[in-house]
Design a protein around this motif. Structure first.
Motif, PDB file in Angstrom:
ATOM      1  N   VAL A  24       0.822  -1.181  -0.043  1.00 36.19           N
ATOM      2  CA  VAL A  24      -0.097  -0.075   0.023  1.00 36.19           C
ATOM      3  C   VAL A  24       1.040   1.114  -0.020  1.00 36.19           C
ATOM      4  N   PRO A  25       1.143   1.936  -1.069  1.00 36.82           N
ATOM      5  CA  PRO A  25       1.774   3.233  -1.359  1.00 36.82           C
ATOM      6  C   PRO A  25       1.042   4.255  -0.807  1.00 36.82           C
ATOM      7  N   THR A  26       1.732   5.280   0.105  1.00 32.99           N
ATOM      8  CA  THR A  26       0.765   6.343   0.618  1.00 32.99           C
ATOM      9  C   THR A  26       1.767   7.576   0.848  1.00 32.99           C
ATOM     10  N   LEU A  30      -2.276   9.260   7.417  1.00 33.13           N
ATOM     11  CA  LEU A  30      -3.254   8.117   7.412  1.00 33.13           C
ATOM     12  C   LEU A  30      -4.553   8.273   8.120  1.00 33.13           C
ATOM     13  N   HIS A  31      -5.598   7.927   7.177  1.00 33.57           N
ATOM     14  CA  HIS A  31      -6.835   8.079   7.918  1.00 33.57           C
ATOM     15  C   HIS A  31      -7.513   6.649   7.428  1.00 33.57           C
ATOM     16  N   GLU A  32      -8.987   6.739   7.606  1.00 30.52           N
ATOM     17  CA  GLU A  32      -9.545   5.607   7.451  1.00 30.52           C
ATOM     18  C   GLU A  32      -9.714   4.777   5.741  1.00 30.52           C
ATOM     19  N   GLY A  33      -9.432   5.721   4.833  1.00 28.19           N
ATOM     20  CA  GLY A  33      -9.361   5.554   3.548  1.00 28.19           C
ATOM     21  C   GLY A  33      -8.047   4.590   3.502  1.00 28.19           C
ATOM     22  N   HIS A  34      -6.919   5.088   4.071  1.00 28.74           N
ATOM     23  CA  HIS A  34      -5.510   4.451   3.851  1.00 28.74           C
ATOM     24  C   HIS A  34      -6.022   2.963   4.611  1.00 28.74           C
ATOM     25  N   SER A  35      -6.605   3.127   5.733  1.00 23.90           N
ATOM     26  CA  SER A  35      -6.628   1.808   6.446  1.00 23.90           C
ATOM     27  C   SER A  35      -7.465   0.626   5.681  1.00 23.90           C
ATOM     28  N   SER A  36      -8.533   1.205   4.881  1.00 25.85           N
ATOM     29  CA  SER A  36      -9.380   0.135   4.303  1.00 25.85           C
ATOM     30  C   SER A  36      -8.416  -0.636   3.221  1.00 25.85           C
ATOM     31  N   LEU A  37      -7.422  -0.018   2.576  1.00 25.40           N
ATOM     32  CA  LEU A  37      -6.474  -0.333   1.682  1.00 25.40           C
ATOM     33  C   LEU A  37      -5.492  -1.377   2.611  1.00 25.40           C
ATOM     34  N   HIS A  67       2.866  22.517   2.571  1.00 21.69           N
ATOM     35  CA  HIS A  67       2.055  22.259   3.765  1.00 21.69           C
ATOM     36  C   HIS A  67       1.249  20.909   3.742  1.00 21.69           C
ATOM     37  N   TYR A  68       1.990  19.790   2.948  1.00 22.12           N
ATOM     38  CA  TYR A  68       1.460  18.509   3.099  1.00 22.12           C
ATOM     39  C   TYR A  68       1.246  18.000   4.326  1.00 22.12           C
ATOM     40  N   PRO A  69       0.329  17.606   5.077  1.00 22.27           N
ATOM     41  CA  PRO A  69       0.163  17.332   6.323  1.00 22.27           C
ATOM     42  C   PRO A  69       1.163  16.163   6.759  1.00 22.27           C
ATOM     43  N   GLU A 145      -9.993   4.233  -4.993  1.00 20.03           N
ATOM     44  CA  GLU A 145     -10.885   4.724  -6.436  1.00 20.03           C
ATOM     45  C   GLU A 145     -10.982   6.119  -6.254  1.00 20.03           C
ATOM     46  N   LYS A 146     -10.899   6.694  -4.998  1.00 22.44           N
ATOM     47  CA  LYS A 146     -10.845   8.027  -5.044  1.00 22.44           C
ATOM     48  C   LYS A 146      -9.874   8.879  -5.904  1.00 22.44           C
ATOM     49  N   ASP A 147      -8.718   8.077  -6.229  1.00 22.76           N
ATOM     50  CA  ASP A 147      -7.830   8.739  -7.331  1.00 22.76           C
ATOM     51  C   ASP A 147      -7.946   7.803  -8.513  1.00 22.76           C
ATOM     52  N   PHE A 148      -9.162   7.980  -9.208  1.00 25.62           N
ATOM     53  CA  PHE A 148      -9.633   7.110  -9.950  1.00 25.62           C
ATOM     54  C   PHE A 148      -8.781   7.070 -11.408  1.00 25.62           C
ATOM     55  N   GLN A 149      -8.402   8.382 -11.589  1.00 28.31           N
ATOM     56  CA  GLN A 149      -7.587   8.423 -12.765  1.00 28.31           C
ATOM     57  C   GLN A 149      -6.028   7.824 -12.743  1.00 28.31           C
ATOM     58  N   GLN A 150      -5.733   7.965 -11.418  1.00 29.54           N
ATOM     59  CA  GLN A 150      -4.363   7.268 -10.923  1.00 29.54           C
ATOM     60  C   GLN A 150      -4.525   5.979 -11.202  1.00 29.54           C
ATOM     61  N   LEU A 151      -5.630   5.331 -10.654  1.00 27.88           N
ATOM     62  CA  LEU A 151      -5.892   3.954 -10.627  1.00 27.88           C
ATOM     63  C   LEU A 151      -5.664   3.438 -12.229  1.00 27.88           C
ATOM     64  N   CYS A 170      -9.847   0.116  -4.671  1.00 29.80           N
ATOM     65  CA  CYS A 170     -10.632  -0.085  -3.417  1.00 29.80           C
ATOM     66  C   CYS A 170     -11.460   0.960  -3.387  1.00 29.80           C
ATOM     67  N   PRO A 171     -12.730   0.897  -2.953  1.00 31.61           N
ATOM     68  CA  PRO A 171     -13.837   1.931  -2.977  1.00 31.61           C
ATOM     69  C   PRO A 171     -13.357   2.928  -1.991  1.00 31.61           C
ATOM     70  N   THR A 172     -13.922   4.180  -2.390  1.00 32.41           N
ATOM     71  CA  THR A 172     -13.607   5.347  -1.655  1.00 32.41           C
ATOM     72  C   THR A 172     -14.278   5.370  -0.281  1.00 32.41           C
ATOM     73  N   ILE A 173     -13.649   5.618   0.592  1.00 27.55           N
ATOM     74  CA  ILE A 173     -14.007   5.761   1.876  1.00 27.55           C
ATOM     75  C   ILE A 173     -14.529   7.429   2.038  1.00 27.55           C
ATOM     76  N   LEU A 179     -18.510  13.225   1.911  1.00 28.41           N
ATOM     77  CA  LEU A 179     -17.110  13.782   1.456  1.00 28.41           C
ATOM     78  C   LEU A 179     -16.048  12.736   1.669  1.00 28.41           C
ATOM     79  N   PRO A 180     -15.226  12.444   0.459  1.00 29.00           N
ATOM     80  CA  PRO A 180     -14.172  11.471   0.472  1.00 29.00           C
ATOM     81  C   PRO A 180     -12.996  11.814   1.682  1.00 29.00           C
ATOM     82  N   LEU A 181     -12.553  10.735   2.495  1.00 24.88           N
ATOM     83  CA  LEU A 181     -11.725  11.209   3.531  1.00 24.88           C
ATOM     84  C   LEU A 181     -10.278  11.630   2.587  1.00 24.88           C
TER      85      LEU A 181
HETATM   86  P1  AMP Z   1      -2.181   9.287  -0.589  1.00 25.91           P
HETATM   87  O1  AMP Z   1      -1.776   9.037   0.588  1.00 25.91           O
HETATM   88  O2  AMP Z   1      -3.079  10.400  -0.781  1.00 25.91           O
HETATM   89  O3  AMP Z   1      -1.189   9.321  -1.748  1.00 25.91           O
HETATM   90  O4  AMP Z   1      -3.283   8.132  -0.918  1.00 25.91           O
HETATM   91  C1  AMP Z   1      -2.562   6.844  -0.793  1.00 25.91           C
HETATM   92  C2  AMP Z   1      -3.547   5.660  -1.449  1.00 25.91           C
HETATM   93  O5  AMP Z   1      -4.617   5.783  -0.628  1.00 25.91           O
HETATM   94  C3  AMP Z   1      -4.004   6.037  -2.880  1.00 25.91           C
HETATM   95  O6  AMP Z   1      -4.297   4.748  -3.618  1.00 25.91           O
HETATM   96  C4  AMP Z   1      -5.277   6.735  -2.754  1.00 25.91           C
HETATM   97  O7  AMP Z   1      -6.259   6.380  -3.699  1.00 25.91           O
HETATM   98  C5  AMP Z   1      -5.748   5.794  -1.609  1.00 25.91           C
HETATM   99  N1  AMP Z   1      -6.940   6.900  -0.550  1.00 25.91           N
HETATM  100  C6  AMP Z   1      -6.726   8.053  -0.164  1.00 25.91           C
HETATM  101  N2  AMP Z   1      -7.842   8.726   0.118  1.00 25.91           N
HETATM  102  C7  AMP Z   1      -8.673   7.692   0.183  1.00 25.91           C
HETATM  103  C8  AMP Z   1     -10.312   7.286   0.502  1.00 25.91           C
HETATM  104  N3  AMP Z   1     -10.891   8.249   1.133  1.00 25.91           N
HETATM  105  N4  AMP Z   1     -10.877   6.113   0.220  1.00 25.91           N
HETATM  106  C9  AMP Z   1     -10.045   5.221  -0.255  1.00 25.91           C
HETATM  107  N5  AMP Z   1      -8.731   5.284  -0.745  1.00 25.91           N
HETATM  108  C10 AMP Z   1      -8.251   6.424  -0.385  1.00 25.91           C
END
Ligand code: AMP
Length: 253
Positions: A24-26, A30-37, A67-69, A145-151, A170-173, A179-181
């Protein structure tokens, strides 16, 4: 969880791993979107590897990069609680020994939607994903899928370069208002965050994209684009310079 800070150290560890690996590259925060992956990876693989790397080459806006957190201590706690096996956190100089003279260019899908508004973003993203896939050599890699074009682009790159990793979307959380996390949400003030809740609501209406643009502008958003493409609606807006993106299936409208 084992923390690995250099490519060289990771490559030593990698030689000892002969089980299935989920990756899982990030960019951290981290938030619940990342956790779901990460949870998806845990269920399908013997070993789960998380990377945190704020990739400088994919930022087309200096202020956004600056300013990226960054919440490393909390990220480590969350990763530990999810039983991530390895956390890979390389430095930019380690990842870019070539000083970014080699890069991945895609000449079709990367010039529309996000690509049109963020010059160089997808080159930077595809380059870091290629490098990470070559370093980690995972069985499966997980993208939101939140970054669908990336996917879409990652899938196409993996196919084009005969990379064996299976790419899992993976579906958007979302929060309770839809609002997408997103890591960038934490940069919004309370008032901006409140305003941001309108974004998914307006996106889901059956109005024309032109009408939605007008309503978003009236609600105080700057709109980069709202466009229907391949049976999805893609959108990018900003609130006082803080950029939010989303996409939904047109069947959900
Ligand atoms: P980032 O840290 O924003 O680069 O995201 C890392 C990975 O987490 C990417 O594949 C994103 O698409 C995914 N991601 C970020 N936010 C969400 C979300 N709300 N739901 C599902 N996946 C997400």
């Amino acid at each position: 969880m084992k923390l690995i800070n250099t490519v060289e150290d990771f490559q030593k560890v990698r030689k000892t791993l002969d089980k299935s690996i989920g990756f899982v590259p990030t960019m951290g925060n981290l938030h619940e979107g990342h956790s779901s992956l990460l949870l998806k990876s845990k269920t399908a693989n013997d070993i789960t590897i998380l990377s945190i790397f704020i990739n400088p080459t994919q930022f087309n806006n200096e202020d956004d990069f600056k300013h990226y957190p960054k919440t490393l201590a909390e990220d480590c706690k969350l990763a530990e609680s999810l039983k991530v096996d390895y956390l890979f956190m390389p430095s930019p100089s380690d990842i870019y020994p070539d000083k970014y003279t080699f890069k991945v260019s895609e000449l079709n899908t990367s010039s529309i939607l996000e690509g049109k508004h963020r010059p160089g973003h997808f080159e930077g993203m595809l380059t870091i994903v290629l490098k990470l896939l070559l370093i980690i050599r995972p069985t499966r890699a997980y993208f939101g899928e939140k970054d669908f074009q990336q996917l879409i682009l990652v899938r196409k790159m993996v196919e084009a370069f005969f990379i064996k990793t299976e790419i899992i979307g993976c579906p958007t959380i979302r929060n309770k208002n839809g609002l997408p996390l997103s890591s960038r949400n934490s940069r919004l003030s309370a008032e901006q965050f409140e305003r941001a809740q309108m974004f998914p609501k307006l996106l889901h209406t059956s109005e024309s994209t032109e009408m939605i643009v007008n309503q978003l502008i009236s609600a105080g958003f700057e709109v980069d684009y709202i466009e229907d493409y391949q049976n999805r609606r893609f959108a990018a807006v900003s609130l006082d310079g803080i950029r939010l993106i989303d996409n939904i299936s047109l069947e959900a409208i």
